[in-house]
Design an enzyme around this catalytic site. Structure first.
Site, PDB file in Angstrom:
ATOM      1  N   HIS A  14      13.620  27.568  47.351  1.00  0.00           N
ATOM      2  CA  HIS A  14      13.513  26.104  47.516  1.00  0.00           C
ATOM      3  C   HIS A  14      13.719  25.781  48.989  1.00  0.00           C
ATOM      4  O   HIS A  14      14.836  25.820  49.492  1.00  0.00           O
ATOM      5  CB  HIS A  14      14.572  25.377  46.677  1.00  0.00           C
ATOM      6  CG  HIS A  14      14.502  23.877  46.778  1.00  0.00           C
ATOM      7  ND1 HIS A  14      14.549  23.072  45.665  1.00  0.00           N
ATOM      8  CD2 HIS A  14      14.386  23.033  47.841  1.00  0.00           C
ATOM      9  CE1 HIS A  14      14.458  21.805  46.043  1.00  0.00           C
ATOM     10  NE2 HIS A  14      14.370  21.754  47.364  1.00  0.00           N
ATOM     11  N   HIS A  16      12.179  23.239  52.492  1.00  0.00           N
ATOM     12  CA  HIS A  16      11.285  22.243  53.093  1.00  0.00           C
ATOM     13  C   HIS A  16      10.904  22.744  54.477  1.00  0.00           C
ATOM     14  O   HIS A  16      11.774  22.909  55.342  1.00  0.00           O
ATOM     15  CB  HIS A  16      11.997  20.886  53.199  1.00  0.00           C
ATOM     16  CG  HIS A  16      12.419  20.378  51.862  1.00  0.00           C
ATOM     17  ND1 HIS A  16      11.618  19.593  51.073  1.00  0.00           N
ATOM     18  CD2 HIS A  16      13.545  20.607  51.145  1.00  0.00           C
ATOM     19  CE1 HIS A  16      12.234  19.342  49.924  1.00  0.00           C
ATOM     20  NE2 HIS A  16      13.405  19.945  49.947  1.00  0.00           N
ATOM     21  N   LYS A 100       6.207  20.632  41.186  1.00  0.00           N
ATOM     22  CA  LYS A 100       7.498  20.019  41.455  1.00  0.00           C
ATOM     23  C   LYS A 100       7.542  18.610  40.911  1.00  0.00           C
ATOM     24  O   LYS A 100       6.669  17.790  41.207  1.00  0.00           O
ATOM     25  CB  LYS A 100       7.734  20.003  42.982  1.00  0.00           C
ATOM     26  CG  LYS A 100       9.055  19.407  43.409  1.00  0.00           C
ATOM     27  CD  LYS A 100      10.235  20.248  42.967  1.00  0.00           C
ATOM     28  CE  LYS A 100      11.557  19.526  43.173  1.00  0.00           C
ATOM     29  NZ  LYS A 100      12.134  19.751  44.485  1.00  0.00           N
ATOM     30  N   HIS A 137      13.590  18.068  40.598  1.00  0.00           N
ATOM     31  CA  HIS A 137      14.669  17.354  41.279  1.00  0.00           C
ATOM     32  C   HIS A 137      15.300  16.499  40.191  1.00  0.00           C
ATOM     33  O   HIS A 137      14.754  15.461  39.817  1.00  0.00           O
ATOM     34  CB  HIS A 137      14.146  16.494  42.435  1.00  0.00           C
ATOM     35  CG  HIS A 137      15.254  15.753  43.127  1.00  0.00           C
ATOM     36  ND1 HIS A 137      15.698  16.075  44.386  1.00  0.00           N
ATOM     37  CD2 HIS A 137      16.042  14.728  42.704  1.00  0.00           C
ATOM     38  CE1 HIS A 137      16.710  15.278  44.719  1.00  0.00           C
ATOM     39  NE2 HIS A 137      16.937  14.444  43.706  1.00  0.00           N
ATOM     40  N   HIS A 175      18.567  22.828  43.048  1.00  0.00           N
ATOM     41  CA  HIS A 175      19.766  22.388  43.786  1.00  0.00           C
ATOM     42  C   HIS A 175      20.785  21.704  42.883  1.00  0.00           C
ATOM     43  O   HIS A 175      21.121  20.531  43.077  1.00  0.00           O
ATOM     44  CB  HIS A 175      19.420  21.524  44.995  1.00  0.00           C
ATOM     45  CG  HIS A 175      18.436  20.397  44.788  1.00  0.00           C
ATOM     46  ND1 HIS A 175      18.450  19.558  43.704  1.00  0.00           N
ATOM     47  CD2 HIS A 175      17.413  19.959  45.571  1.00  0.00           C
ATOM     48  CE1 HIS A 175      17.486  18.665  43.829  1.00  0.00           C
ATOM     49  NE2 HIS A 175      16.846  18.894  44.949  1.00  0.00           N
ATOM     50  N   ASP A 248      17.333  24.754  49.830  1.00  0.00           N
ATOM     51  CA  ASP A 248      17.011  23.341  50.035  1.00  0.00           C
ATOM     52  C   ASP A 248      17.173  22.961  51.501  1.00  0.00           C
ATOM     53  O   ASP A 248      17.505  21.818  51.819  1.00  0.00           O
ATOM     54  CB  ASP A 248      17.851  22.421  49.134  1.00  0.00           C
ATOM     55  CG  ASP A 248      17.317  20.991  49.109  1.00  0.00           C
ATOM     56  OD1 ASP A 248      16.132  20.786  49.418  1.00  0.00           O
ATOM     57  OD2 ASP A 248      18.106  20.080  48.799  1.00  0.00           O
ATOM     58  N   ALA A 264      18.498  12.077  53.997  1.00  0.00           N
ATOM     59  CA  ALA A 264      19.167  13.083  53.169  1.00  0.00           C
ATOM     60  C   ALA A 264      18.567  14.453  53.432  1.00  0.00           C
ATOM     61  O   ALA A 264      17.350  14.613  53.404  1.00  0.00           O
ATOM     62  CB  ALA A 264      19.016  12.732  51.698  1.00  0.00           C
TER      63      ALA A 264
END
Ligand code: NCD
Ligand code: ZN
Ligand code: ZN
Length: 344
Positions: A14, A16, A100, A137, A175, A248, A264
């Site tokens: 996971h 980004h 996702k 999520h 997460h 994450d 965030a």
């Protein structure tokens, strides 16, 4: 106490990686250690179609250092308009491994997220059929639900139904941040697993709020009270194969986090494996690190384990205060703190 630890090369399930200048910072940081990474699709605009995923795959490859063996694993961002045909096309193309689910407006760049889960039944059926995983999520977004209760509410209102209705669908609860989530995963059958981040293992909400607000520890789902942190530590220390590494890592420039409305996300990529080694050692579970980082993820995804290795050495080092993103500063997670382990 041993001073070196050699494990099969890990993957990050996971992450980004973003785009443009950020992509050129985030990809080398991840390729430094990880062989593969599940690249999250919450770009602006999001990665929605198989063609979007292929184009993003190529942009990530364009940012990958020549000497690395790094391979991104692609995901599609589910919207109310994701069709079974898109799912089949994505699976046939081979680059996409999962879809996702962002409840609309749950987190960074989730405005296009799903508003009506019931409308996706045929899409979930198709995913189960072709072997694409569902990554969630897991937070509800209703105004009246307290931000600290949103994960638990998501389990009760949505996730338990999805899992019951589509038993053949592999689901990764991403997460996780609560005892409730860890218990849900333990109690579910073998098609349900979870990723756990370094920040949710190392920190609780005191680290966000005591002694002044700490914007660099702000991520979603938000850090919870310490009983939840302990439950996550126990989950990974148990050695259960249902829990695996997903950082994450979510880069945001310094000024966007140190703001009246701070973004965030914690950027952990520059020290990802070292952060996990630190906390696994603190909780007496260093012997469980390799399975968590390198076995449980590929096994769950139905992909081969890596064959190369990485070696960690006990060599204390300090995480830099900032890293540079095309001339702009970004503050990595755990900045200024010392870690005991370093990847050789
Ligand atoms: C992530 C981001 O910045 O993209 N932020 C975060 O706090 N985790 C989005 C996400 O994973 O929810
Ligand atoms: Zn998320
Ligand atoms: Zn994320």
């Amino acid at each position: 106490m041993s001073d070196t630890l050699t494990i099969i090369q890990p993957d990050d399930w996971h992450i980004h990686l973003r785009d443009d200048a950020m992509l050129h910072t985030a990809v080398p940081a991840t390729a430094r250690v990880f062989s593969r990474a599940i690249a999250m699709p919450n770009l602006q605009p999001p990665v929605v179609t198989p063609a979007d995923a292929k184009a993003y795959y190529e942009r990530i490859q364009g940012a990958t250092p020549a000497e690395s063996n790094f391979t991104p694993l692609m995901t599609l961002y589910l919207t109310d308009n994701t069709t079974p045909e898109m799912v089949r096309e994505a699976a046939a193309g081979g680059l996409v491994k999962a879809c996702k689910l962002y409840p609309a407006n749950a987190t960074t760049n989730s405005a296009h997220g799903v508003t009506d889960l019931a409308g996706l039944d045929a899409t979930f059926e198709a995913m189960a059929e072709v072997g694409l995983l569902l990554l969630v999520h897991g937070e509800v977004t209703a105004d009246e639900i307290d931000v600290f209760d949103r994960e638990k509410a998501f389990i009760d209102q949505h996730l338990s139904n999805i899992v019951a209705k589509f038993p053949q669908l592999k689901v990764v609860f991403e997460h996780i941040t609560t005892k409730d989530a860890a218990e849900f995963v333990f109690a579910s059958d073998a098609n349900v697993a979870a990723t756990v981040t370094p920040q949710h293992l190392m920190y609780n909400r005191n680290h966000l709020l005591v002694g002044g607000i700490k914007p660099h520890n702000y991520c979603l789902p938000v850090l919870k009270r310490n009983i939840h942190q302990q439950a996550l530590q126990e989950a990974v220390a148990s050695g259960s194969n249902k829990f695996f590494l997903g950082t994450d890592s979510a880069p945001h420039l310094k000024h966007t986090k140190e703001s009246a409305c701070g973004c965030a996300g914690c950027y952990s990529a520059p020290a990802a494996l070292e952060l996990y080694a630190e906390i696994f050692e603190q909780i007496g579970a260093l012997d469980k690190l390799e399975a968590f980082a390198s076995f449980n993820g590929p096994d769950f995804y139905g992909l081969p384990r890596n064959t190369g290795t990485v070696t960690l050495v006990r060599d204390p080092w300090q995480i830099p205060d900032t890293v540079d993103v095309a001339g702009e500063p970004m503050v990595p997670f755990y900045a200024g703190n010392t870690l005991q382990w370093k990847v050789k």
